[in-house]
Design a protein around this motif. Structure first.
Motif, PDB file in Angstrom:
ATOM      1  N   ASP A   1       7.056   9.484 -31.240  1.00  0.00           N
ATOM      2  CA  ASP A   1       7.530   8.646 -30.150  1.00  0.00           C
ATOM      3  C   ASP A   1       6.336   7.472 -30.218  1.00  0.00           C
ATOM      4  N   PRO A   2       6.338   6.484 -30.573  1.00  0.00           N
ATOM      5  CA  PRO A   2       5.265   5.703 -30.505  1.00  0.00           C
ATOM      6  C   PRO A   2       4.855   5.367 -29.145  1.00  0.00           C
TER       7      PRO A   2
ATOM      8  N   CYS B   1      15.673   1.037 -38.477  1.00  0.00           N
ATOM      9  CA  CYS B   1      15.289   2.028 -37.675  1.00  0.00           C
ATOM     10  C   CYS B   1      13.546   1.725 -37.642  1.00  0.00           C
ATOM     11  N   GLY B   2      13.391   1.567 -36.166  1.00  0.00           N
ATOM     12  CA  GLY B   2      12.169   1.287 -35.605  1.00  0.00           C
ATOM     13  C   GLY B   2      10.934   2.491 -36.136  1.00  0.00           C
ATOM     14  N   PHE B   3      11.459   3.570 -36.084  1.00  0.00           N
ATOM     15  CA  PHE B   3      10.610   4.713 -36.489  1.00  0.00           C
ATOM     16  C   PHE B   3      10.125   4.536 -37.707  1.00  0.00           C
TER      17      PHE B   3
ATOM     18  N   GLY C   1       4.805   6.969 -26.547  1.00  0.00           N
ATOM     19  CA  GLY C   1       4.193   8.438 -25.963  1.00  0.00           C
ATOM     20  C   GLY C   1       4.715   9.152 -24.968  1.00  0.00           C
TER      21      GLY C   1
ATOM     22  N   GLY D   1       2.347   2.956 -37.151  1.00  0.00           N
ATOM     23  CA  GLY D   1       2.693   4.145 -36.227  1.00  0.00           C
ATOM     24  C   GLY D   1       1.299   4.857 -35.937  1.00  0.00           C
TER      25      GLY D   1
ATOM     26  N   LEU E   1       7.834   2.002 -38.616  1.00  0.00           N
ATOM     27  CA  LEU E   1       6.425   2.138 -38.051  1.00  0.00           C
ATOM     28  C   LEU E   1       5.886   3.233 -38.968  1.00  0.00           C
TER      29      LEU E   1
ATOM     30  N   ARG F   1      10.474  12.615 -35.758  1.00  0.00           N
ATOM     31  CA  ARG F   1       9.911  11.491 -35.398  1.00  0.00           C
ATOM     32  C   ARG F   1       8.880  11.593 -34.528  1.00  0.00           C
TER      33      ARG F   1
ATOM     34  N   GLY G   1       8.078  10.566 -25.911  1.00  0.00           N
ATOM     35  CA  GLY G   1       8.803  11.762 -26.620  1.00  0.00           C
ATOM     36  C   GLY G   1       7.587  12.415 -27.396  1.00  0.00           C
ATOM     37  N   PRO G   2       7.957  13.270 -28.195  1.00  0.00           N
ATOM     38  CA  PRO G   2       7.151  14.307 -28.974  1.00  0.00           C
ATOM     39  C   PRO G   2       6.189  13.399 -29.832  1.00  0.00           C
ATOM     40  N   GLN G   3       5.097  13.969 -29.828  1.00  0.00           N
ATOM     41  CA  GLN G   3       3.737  13.389 -30.798  1.00  0.00           C
ATOM     42  C   GLN G   3       3.452  14.022 -31.809  1.00  0.00           C
TER      43      GLN G   3
END
Lengths: 626, 188
Positions: A62-63, A42-44, A65, A579, A47, A60, A67-69
């Motif tokens: 979104d790295p 999993c990438g999330f 930018g 991240g 990070l 999560r 999706g949600p920050q």
């Protein structure tokens, strides 16, 4: 179907390669197969951007930018990454420290006469440690002193203190820095508990203060839990002294009852080691057709036994399954930490009996026999007997011992090193000042299937010693370097001219085995002793640490206490922090201004060596040395 | 000229990506893999530091108590291509995909309005729009390769899987519900 290239890419070790071939033939799945099956990971999570701390989530960030920050609670990438790292540190510190507590409990029961088979082997060290806690030994028996010491050590775990007692071993400047930063460790359990509190939703949402507490939590391990584990192990089982032994899967014997000891804590394995030398049990082994009882260690339980008893070492973390694939192991005992739950399944393909021994560590497909100080001696004899009785069940056609063992030296405790130097650290300082030894590096940590087994440890170490940098090592790294042949006096030939001369004069290898992973404190104590002798801070010295193949949360805690103690630390695998740009920058740059040391990440051992050599050169220049 | 479609040399239609909605766990790794595949560095660690930050072309949405990834359908008669005044978006006869030539794009966003699925997004800087190019340099598009549960599949695999699942289901039902019947394989 694995090709020979696949096998070579998994491990540089010859015994490992031969056993991977056999595993393929025997249809045994190993850690590398399971790693492949997990890809892509999993990438999330990689990070550090996923948070599972509460039931409003999981969340999560979104790295990229889009999706949600922020998470549901509003935590941004910095907070989430810092919280996740904090919990990793807490888990690592808790593991070492709980291991230490178990030893203190044995010490207490020895003092109370409730632990047959155990004894105080190092009265001198007992009394010296007791003196550090203000416990008088005048005219008192060792049991009485041990009881008071056990009591005092138990207090270290609590919350009633302003600072841990053993931080007094750190240089004065360092202690003042810790106090100024508010990261002086107060109680061993307290700092872990506070970390779990801070990382609960809605508590510490300042990523800087979270990370500072992370350092304090790690210091409670390095100057608390791990240190107590090592000190009390020495008191109960002996201070390591230089010892000759052998390493790799070739230490298993075709004609003997092979018993493997795996895990981290010497409490159980010391009793097995005693039982295995009992005359009646050796006679039983011979009656069953074996030439004798052969004990071998694996991972850090193995390191503990190797350091004190010279018991041979079968391998490190990624060798644990392959050791069973030899088909020659009658019984494997496990205590805790780094024991893959897959082992029982592997053992089921052979006649090997798997025994779990700790009340706090259970595993599938293992038989559970709980060891406690009061029953350990008898239980050890009973199970060794059963191991012997398992010998006739071995299937000769399934047995393969892949290689001849490699010679090695171990047993380099701080006491042993100082003794080898003639009683003080001054000759080591002189050699550093003269530039014969340009600096010293602790190469430590695990194996990780993301890195070809031993490739990181061995190549980093080889380059460092060639540049006249003394390497001290522990844990799985220490096994890797021994297996590569770096731990015999003749290996001095691989060192640069200065280090070669020093090793030749002392008859020591250029890579010194300092023990298990809790024994990383031996390295920090040596660093502190050097700094104290020079009236300097640890961060002034030409020292560094590296964990080229780390995988565990314990390694994160070790890395953090090394950096917080002023030691520049290079990691191989990337920890889950990328991240957050802020957290990454603080760890790799900002900490220099805070604690005088940083982390770096470099998976290529050749480049990691360059980073370390440059660092040592900078530190030497800072001291006015060429 | 920046050409985001398929290499011209590659002949023949390319399989489209289909979704087994029931398999999606909403992990969004397809989104990350897509953004990385469309970055300069092609690694996650470096891609997140690039400026402009790389964009994904696949979107995991949660609707109607379910979650699923969705991406350009590469329609045979694509509304976006019909709406494009400069033929920057066009039906590629060789690949069978809806291709995009950035050099011809004027950034009018007509295609964004035309796409009934919302699969075309404004680009961050140039190019002016981003949409799925079905990873022209890979056999397996990045999203398919990254999916841990097999929710994303190429069309051929998808259909074969669906057929086999359905046949297995029917066969089991026939055996269990009508035990007196001979096994299906042996029936006349």
């Amino acid at each position: 179907m694995l090709t020979s290239d696949d096998i070579r890419n998994r491990t540089i070790t010859e015994d490992g390669q031969r056993m991977l071939e056999k595993a393929e033939h025997d249809q045994v799945r190993t850690v590398w197969d399971r790693y492949q099956a997990q890809l892509p990971q999993c990438g999330f999570c990689e990070l550090g951007l996923s948070c599972r701390n509460c039931a409003m989530g999981p969340c999560r960030i979104d790295p990229f930018g889009e999706g949600p920050q922020v998470g549901v609670c509003g935590a941004d990438a910095d907070i989430i990454v810092a919280r996740n790292l904090g919990r990793m540190i807490a888990a690592g510190a808790a593991s070492h420290s709980d291991h230490g507590r178990d030893l203190v409990e044995v010490l207490r029961q020895v003092a109370e006469g409730k632990a047959p088979g155990y004894q105080i082997r190092e009265e001198g060290k007992l009394r010296a440690l007791a003196a550090e806690f203000g416990i008088s030994g005048d005219g008192r028996g060792k049991e009485a002193v041990a009881l008071d010491l056990a009591e005092a050590l138990e207090e270290e775990f609590g919350t009633r203190k302003k600072e841990l007692t053993l931080v007094r071993r750190a240089p004065e400047q360092r202690r003042a820095l810790w106090t100024k930063l508010g990261i002086m460790p107060r109680g061993i359990d307290r700092e872990t508990s506070e970390m779990m509190h801070r990382t609960h939703m809605g508590v510490d949402n300042n990523w800087q203060s979270l990370l500072l507490h992370g350092l304090r939590n790690a210091l409670s391990d390095g100057w608390g839990g791990s240190l107590i584990a090592t000190e009390v192990s020495d008191i109960l089982f002996g201070v390591p002294r230089p010892v000759h032994s052998k390493v790799n899967l070739g230490v298993l014997k075709t004609d003997q009852v092979n018993i493997l000891l795996h895990g981290h804590n010497p409490i159980v394995s010391e009793m097995i080691a005693q039982a295995a030398t009992d005359d009646d049990l050796v006679a039983l082994a011979k009656a069953k057709g074996a030439a004798g009882i052969n004990l071998a260690g694996i991972c850090c339980t193995g390191n503990e036994l190797l350091m004190r008893r010279g018991i041979p070492m079968a391998g490190n973390h990624l060798t644990t399954e392959l050791a069973l694939v030899t088909g020659a192991v009658e019984m494997m005992f496990v205590d805790y930490q780094c024991i893959m739950p897959a082992l029982g399944q592997v053992a089921a393909c052979y006649h090997t009996r798997m025994i779990s021994t700790s009340d706090k560590a259970g595993f599938p497909r293992m038989e559970h026999h709980e060891f406690h100080p009061d029953n350990a001696r008898e239980l050890a004899r009973k199970l060794v007997t059963e191991a012997i009785e398992n010998y006739p069940r071995r299937v000769p056609g399934k047995v393969k011992i892949p290689v001849e063992p490699v010679d090695m030296m171990a047993g380099f405790s701080v006491e042993a090193i100082v003794a080898a130097l003639g009683g003080t650290v001054q000759p080591l300082i002189d050699a550093i000042v003269a530039g014969k030894i340009r600096g010293a590096v602790g190469v430590v940590g695990c194996n990780n299937p993301k890195i070809r087994q031993d490739y990181g440890h061995v190549n980093l170490t080889r380059k460092l010693i060639a540049h006249d940098i003394l390497v001290v090592d522990t844990g799985c790294a220490a096994v890797a370097n021994a297996r590569a042949g770096f731990k015999v006096a003749e290996a001095a030939a691989l060192a640069g001219p200065g280090l070669r001369e020093v090793c030749g004069a002392l008859g020591i290898p250029p890579v010194l085995h300092m023990g298990s992973c809790v024994d990383n404190v031996r390295i920090t104590m040596l660093a502190a002793a050097l700094a104290n002798a020079l009236k300097m801070d640890i961060s002034d010295l030409p020292l560094a640490a590296a964990a080229p193949e780390w995988y565990s949360e314990k390694a994160i805690s070790i890395g953090c206490y090394a950096v917080a103690s002023g030691i520049y630390t290079v990691l191989g695998p990337m920890p889950p922090v990328l991240g957050s740009k802020n957290v990454t920058q603080l760890l790799t740059e900002g900490l220099e201004k805070v604690v005088g040391a940083t982390f770096a990440v470099e998976p290529d051992p050749d480049l990691a060596a360059d980073l370390i050599i440059a660092h040592i050169n900078r530190k030497r220049a800072g001291l006015g040395l060429s | 000229m920046e050409y985001q479609g398929l290499p011209r040399s590659e002949a023949g239609p390319r399989e489209r990506v289909l979704v087994r909605i029931e398999r999606c766990v909403g992990c969004r790794n397809c989104e990350l893999a897509c953004a990385v595949a469309h970055s300069q560095s092609r690694t996650l660690a470096a891609a997140i530091r690039e400026e402009p930050r790389p964009q994904r072309r696949i979107y995991v949405e949660a609707v109607a108590e379910s979650r699923a990834p969705f991406l350009c359908r590469h329609c045979d008669d694509a509304p976006c291509a019909r709406a494009c005044p400069t033929r920057a978006l066009f039906q590629d006869s060789e690949s069978g995909l809806v291709a995009f030539e950035a050099a011809r794009c004027i950034g009018c966003h007509g295609c964004l309005m035309a796409c009934p699925f919302g699969m075309i997004q404004a680009g961050r800087g140039s190019p002016f729009i981003v949409k799925c190019d079905r990873c022209p340099d890979r056999d397996q598009p990045a999203c398919v390769a990254a999916c841990p549960t097999g929710a994303l599949l190429l069309e051929g695999a998808y259909l074969s899987m669906r057929r086999r699942d359905a046949i297995a289901r029917l066969t089991r039902a026939a055996r269990q519900g009508r035990a007196e019947l001979p096994p299906v394989e042996a029936s006349p």
